[in-house]
Design a protein around this motif. Structure first.
Motif: not given
Length: 191
Positions: A45-60, A132-142
């Motif tokens: 029951d984690v809302p998809h809105a919260e999942v995407i909000r957190q993933v995008l925040a971690g990337i940003e 998870i968003g933060s780690n993916a962004a770090q991989y993207a930065k090499g």
């Protein structure tokens, strides 16, 4: 007395056919056919809105751009994440199933390989999705980040297996064979 938290809803607005980008500083977030549509919450029951909000925040937070695509022709997490990685300018993607199972993938890896896999969706919460968003962004930065720490509960599988199987079958019914991935814009609103 505090006011009740506002409920957020997620709508994925279709932009058009997903194209491979050339920006080296982006992560593609690829979601399954039923994500934010037939289903609006993960298995716990984690809302998809919260999942995407957190993933995008971690990337940003890592100074990286995010782009979202919806993959219609499969409910296989490895295929969804690999499709996202092939569309990503950096070659890095996050694949998400509706029930919350998540994977970080890289374009150059075989489809069934990955950078990080989070198979126990009942143990994933907002904090983990942000990491998870933060780690993916770090991989993207090499960079080579330490894997996202996850909890392990040996009872999660027997406790949630039947519900996970039902959710997977329902997700499978949402597949549109032959439909190409589409780029989507996440619209998060408060109810």
């Amino acid at each position: 007395m505090t006011a009740p938290a506002a409920v957020r809803t997620l709508t994925l607005k279709e932009i058009g056919p997903a194209q491979r980008a050339s920006r080296p500083d982006e992560v593609v977030v690829a979601v399954s056919p039923a994500f934010a549509d037939t289903f609006t919450r993960t298995i716990v029951d984690v809302p998809h809105a919260e999942v995407i909000r957190q993933v995008l925040a971690g990337i940003e937070e890592q100074g990286v751009t995010a782009r979202m695509v919806k993959v219609w022709d499969t409910a296989d997490l490895a295929a969804i994440a690999h499709t996202g990685a092939r569309l990503s300018g950096s070659g890095i993607s996050i694949g998400l199933l509706s029930r919350g199972t998540t994977m970080i993938h890289q374009r150059d890896l075989p489809r069934l390989s990955n950078l990080e896999l989070f198979p126990q969706s009942p143990l994933l919460d907002a904090e983990v999705f942000r990491r998870i968003g933060s780690n993916a962004a770090q991989y993207a930065k090499g960079e080579s980040p330490a894997p996202v720490p996850t909890r392990n509960d040996q009872m999660a599988r027997p406790r949630w297996q039947a519900k996970a199987a039902l959710l997977h079958l329902k997700e499978f019914e949402c597949i549109v064979a032959g439909r190409r991935p589409v780029e989507v814009e996440p619209v998060i609103s408060r109810a």
